[in-house]
Design an enzyme around this catalytic site. Structure first.
Site, PDB file in Angstrom:
ATOM      1  N   LYS A 176       0.849  -1.194   0.000  1.00  0.00           N
ATOM      2  CA  LYS A 176       0.000   0.000   0.000  1.00  0.00           C
ATOM      3  C   LYS A 176       0.884   1.242   0.000  1.00  0.00           C
ATOM      4  O   LYS A 176       1.890   1.275   0.698  1.00  0.00           O
ATOM      5  CB  LYS A 176      -0.922   0.022   1.225  1.00  0.00           C
ATOM      6  CG  LYS A 176      -1.795   1.284   1.290  1.00  0.00           C
ATOM      7  CD  LYS A 176      -2.885   1.204   2.354  1.00  0.00           C
ATOM      8  CE  LYS A 176      -2.408   1.468   3.754  1.00  0.00           C
ATOM      9  NZ  LYS A 176      -1.741   2.781   3.935  1.00  0.00           N
TER      10      LYS A 176
ATOM     11  N   GLU B 269      -9.171   7.599   3.788  1.00  0.00           N
ATOM     12  CA  GLU B 269      -9.090   7.900   5.222  1.00  0.00           C
ATOM     13  C   GLU B 269      -9.644   9.281   5.572  1.00  0.00           C
ATOM     14  O   GLU B 269      -9.326  10.273   4.909  1.00  0.00           O
ATOM     15  CB  GLU B 269      -7.619   7.778   5.682  1.00  0.00           C
ATOM     16  CG  GLU B 269      -7.438   8.042   7.178  1.00  0.00           C
ATOM     17  CD  GLU B 269      -6.110   7.565   7.734  1.00  0.00           C
ATOM     18  OE1 GLU B 269      -5.336   6.882   7.027  1.00  0.00           O
ATOM     19  OE2 GLU B 269      -5.848   7.883   8.915  1.00  0.00           O
TER      20      GLU B 269
HETATM   21  O1  KIV Z   1      -0.921   2.150   8.805  1.00  0.00           O
HETATM   22  C1  KIV Z   1      -2.141   1.907   8.899  1.00  0.00           C
HETATM   23  O2  KIV Z   1      -2.620   1.322   9.891  1.00  0.00           O
HETATM   24  C2  KIV Z   1      -3.020   2.323   7.803  1.00  0.00           C
HETATM   25  C3  KIV Z   1      -4.484   2.077   7.918  1.00  0.00           C
HETATM   26  C4  KIV Z   1      -5.078   2.953   8.974  1.00  0.00           C
HETATM   27  C5  KIV Z   1      -5.191   2.237   6.635  1.00  0.00           C
HETATM   28  O3  KIV Z   1      -2.531   2.843   6.842  1.00  0.00           O
HETATM   29 NA    NA Z   2      -0.391   3.503   6.992  1.00  0.00          NA
END
Ligand code: KIV
Ligand code: NA
Length: 272
Positions: A112, A181
């Site tokens: 991600k 988010e």
């Molecule tokens: O690092 C994380 O926990 C996140 C989530 C809140 C999406 O990026």
């Molecule tokens: Na994150």
């Protein structure tokens, strides 16, 4: 049951809500997987909730790789996603692909990255290398300095357009899902309508294809939680009472008892 793949996640859009959560190690990954989540994110939030860092800015690739490796040993059924830490993907496309590849080598099944249209080249290069990418728009915590803090997104009209545009651009670049988010619920709903990949929301309302929360917030372990997090348990209280009881029993000579101890042959003969 059957391993969850990136394809399975895409197919859930419009058919079934996606439940995602973070986990950072072997034990918790095993437990959340058994609970039936679809996606487990080894988030860079680990820097704050596990390592006590003040933000996600100082989180390193080294830290993320160690946590991804630990989580992957649980061999979850859920899709295991590794979060790319600050500075591991922004400076150059080459670095980004290399670092994302390292995540896969440690057992992540996707990565991600935070950012919108400006990250399109990075996303394209990762996908070209065979690395599934999840996007992350709205509040992007790695950019809190530029954003002026952890503020709500998509309230002002000018921001709304940018968020929808960013979602479309990263979809075009090849993300298989998009985290949204701390964004106005109607804006997250609009993004959900406008893109063909699933939206996974956090603090962005219910009109999304899925939800994600930080495990420590869900369990009631975090020292402070964002306003959108829901606490489903009080593990802070549970740990406090368990360890207090242990301390009390040690001080009182009540632990360990005979059932936690053993004796020599000579002692056992003598006591017959
Ligand atoms: O690092 C994380 O926990 C996140 C989530 C809140 C999406 O990026
Ligand atoms: Na994150």
């Amino acid at each position: 049951s059957k391993k969850v793949t990136v394809r399975d996640i895409i197919k859930k859009k419009g058919a079934e809500k996606i439940a995602a959560i973070t986990a950072y190690d072997y034990t918790t990954t095993k437990i959340v997987d058994q609970a039936g989540v679809d996606i487990i994110l080894v988030g860079d939030s680990v820097g704050m909730v596990v390592h006590g860092l003040p933000s996600t800015i100082p989180v390193s690739m080294e830290m993320m790789l160690l946590h991804v490796e630990s989580a992957a040993r649980a061999k979850p059924r859920a899709l295991l996603v590794g979060d790319m830490p600050f500075l591991s993907y922004e400076a150059s496309v080459e670095d980004a692909v290399y670092n994302a590849g390292l995540m896969l080598k440690k057992g992540a099944e996707a990565v991600k990255i935070e950012g919108g249209a400006e990250m399109a080249d990075v996303i394209k290069a990762m996908v070209k290398a065979g690395i599934p990418v999840m996007g992350h728009i709205g509040l992007t915590p790695q950019r809190y300095l530029l954003l002026g803090g952890y503020k709500r997104r998509g309230v002002k009209a000018s921001e709304v357009e940018k968020i929808v545009e960013d979602a479309k651009e990263i979809e075009k670049a090849g993300v298989f899902a998009i985290v949204i988010e701390f964004t106005a619920a109607d804006v997250a709903a609009e993004v959900t309508k406008q893109v063909s990949v699933p939206t996974i929301c956090i603090g962005s309302g219910w009109m999304c294809d899925g939800q994600i929360l930080v495990l420590h917030d869900v369990l009631g372990l975090s020292e402070s939680t964002p306003p959108f997090a829901k606490k489903y348990a009080d593990l802070r209280g549970a740990i406090l009472s368990a360890v207090s009881e242990y301390v009390r029993e040690v001080k009182a000579g009540l632990f360990p008892g005979k059932e936690h101890s053993f004796f020599s042959d000579a002692y056992n003969r003598g006591s017959e």
